[in-house]
Write a protein that holds these residues in place. Structure first.
Motif, mmCIF file in Angstrom:
data_model
loop_
_atom_site.group_PDB
_atom_site.id
_atom_site.type_symbol
_atom_site.label_atom_id
_atom_site.label_comp_id
_atom_site.label_asym_id
_atom_site.label_seq_id
_atom_site.Cartn_x
_atom_site.Cartn_y
_atom_site.Cartn_z
ATOM 1 N N SER B 107 52.399 64.498 54.353
ATOM 2 C CA SER B 107 52.219 63.825 53.028
ATOM 3 C C SER B 107 50.984 63.304 52.737
ATOM 4 C CB SER B 107 53.305 62.823 52.840
ATOM 5 O OG SER B 107 53.524 61.833 53.938
ATOM 6 N N ALA B 112 53.642 57.770 49.975
ATOM 7 C CA ALA B 112 54.492 58.695 50.737
ATOM 8 C C ALA B 112 54.191 58.390 52.437
ATOM 9 C CB ALA B 112 54.120 60.351 50.416
ATOM 10 N N GLU B 162 56.853 63.770 46.896
ATOM 11 C CA GLU B 162 55.631 63.495 46.255
ATOM 12 C C GLU B 162 55.553 64.352 45.055
ATOM 13 O OE1 GLU B 162 52.021 62.573 48.937
ATOM 14 O OE2 GLU B 162 53.004 64.380 49.566
#
Lengths: 124, 166, 98
Positions: B107, B112, B162
């Motif tokens: 990520s 995140a 995300e």
């Protein structure tokens, strides 16, 4: 209506008792486990399971209202900060040179650089 | 940050803090409400000053629904992991196999990555010890060959929440 | 039910206190302090229900905030030997831990 209140009480009982059990297990682990790195894991049991179950139990007992809102706020705060302080403790120990004893046949990956984090720069 | 954005942010902060005060206080008398307004003003002023000093505003690049689904999955994981560590602690002969190993992180956004690191630590048995670009150092209490796979699965789930791959 | 939970928390606190006093490393103690703080938050909340005074939750919230900041402050102090922006002197933290 009565059985609903009963069910609520029983659920609260169950949640609070199991939460207390996890607290005791975690504290027992903090005493029993052999070294610091293992104790870290024991310490995160009360932080996660124990805390969540106890707050759920108290919220179920209190029902909807201002009290539950407060419980949720405290619970969320602990949910976010608990792992953060565990991580901070572990990281400080790593930087100071403390290393876990590896299990049989395992080799540790080393941190890329042991220099402490740079301090945040001051804006001019 | 432009002047207008700053103003919007200050108003939003004031609203959130004021709402929090009203929720937590529960007493609505003029004197206490005035205290609340005063402390909100002080905190908002402090926050505006801090923004000018470091300027690193957190960015929120998450899909709310996917994130909620992730939280549900995480709670299940926490329950499972707690049970596993409980068994280790209560067993007469503790079977520890401690290991410090690197976990790749896919990520991109800060939020995140924080979510992933905190999730690893929240599930007892694994703790994030160091964050480095592209990988985390993780300590496991009773490591076995399935552990890296489980963490890679968690990483993929976090990356899926995300909204934008930077 | 809240009395049972309160007793369980007190026993857990006693166990954690034992770890706090016996160490052996600095980080064991920090860990114990942190756990003790979390348990204290839970105890205060439970006591509020036990006494029928939900106002205790405000104290619990405050204690949770202070506990987190306190743990971070202790760790930062031992890592940099200073709470503010000072030159890192992390090496000495290791010796202090033995």
């Amino acid at each position: 209506m009565n059985w609903l209140a009963n069910a609520q009480e029983i659920l609260a009982w169950g949640l609070i008792l199991s939460g207390s059990a996890f607290l005791l297990i975690g504290a027992f682990g903090i005493v029993r486990l052999p070294d610091f790195w293992a104790r870290l894991h024991a310490a995160s049991i009360p932080d996660s399971a124990g805390m969540i179950l106890l707050f759920l139990g108290m919220a179920v007992h209190a029902g909807f209202g201002l009290v539950t809102v407060k419980l949720v706020i405290i619970g969320l705060f602990l949910f976010l900060t608990g792992p953060t302080s565990t991580h901070a403790t572990a990281n400080a120990a790593l930087v100071s040179g403390l290393r876990p004893r590896e299990g049989e046949g395992l080799e540790a990956d080393e941190p890329l650089e042991l220099a402490p984090d740079p301090q945040p720069e001051r804006a001019p | 940050m432009s002047r207008g954005e700053e103003r919007v942010k200050i108003i939003a902060n004031a609203l959130v803090l004021g709402g929090l005060w009203l929720l937590l206080s529960g007493i609505y008398e003029p004197l206490l409400l005035a205290f609340g307004a005063g402390s909100v003003a002080v905190v908002v002023a402090l926050m505006a000053r801090m923004d000018r000093v470091d300027g690193a505003a957190p960015e929120w690049h998450l899909k709310p629904l996917a994130f909620a689904a992730y939280l549900v999955w995480l709670l299940k994981e926490i329950a499972r992991a707690n049970w596993a560590v409980t068994k280790v602690i209560l067993a007469p002969h503790m079977r520890l196999r401690q290991h410090l190993f690197a976990v790749p992180v896919t990520s991109r956004s800060d939020l995140a990555q924080v979510t992933f690191a905190n999730s690893i630590t929240l599930t007892p048995g694994t703790i994030t010890i160091e964050t480095e670009p592209g990988r985390f150092l993780v300590h496991a209490l009773s490591y076995d060959d399935a552990t890296p796979g489980e963490l890679a699965d968690m990483d993929a789930r976090v990356a899926a929440t995300e909204s934008r791959r930077a | 039910m809240f009395a049972v939970a309160a007793i369980a928390i007190l026993v857990a606190m006693a166990l954690v206190l034992w770890r706090l006093f016996s160490g052996p490393t600095l980080y064991d103690r920090v860990l114990a302090v942190n756990s003790f703080g979390t348990l204290a938050v839970l105890l205060i909340a439970i006591l509020g229900f036990l006494a029928g005074r939900p106002d205790f939750l405000d104290i619990a919230l405050l204690y949770a905030l202070i506990n987190f900041v306190g743990t971070i402050a202790i760790l930062k102090f031992f890592r940099y030997r200073a709470i503010g922006d000072e030159t890192p002197r992390a090496e000495r933290a290791g010796e202090a831990g033995e």
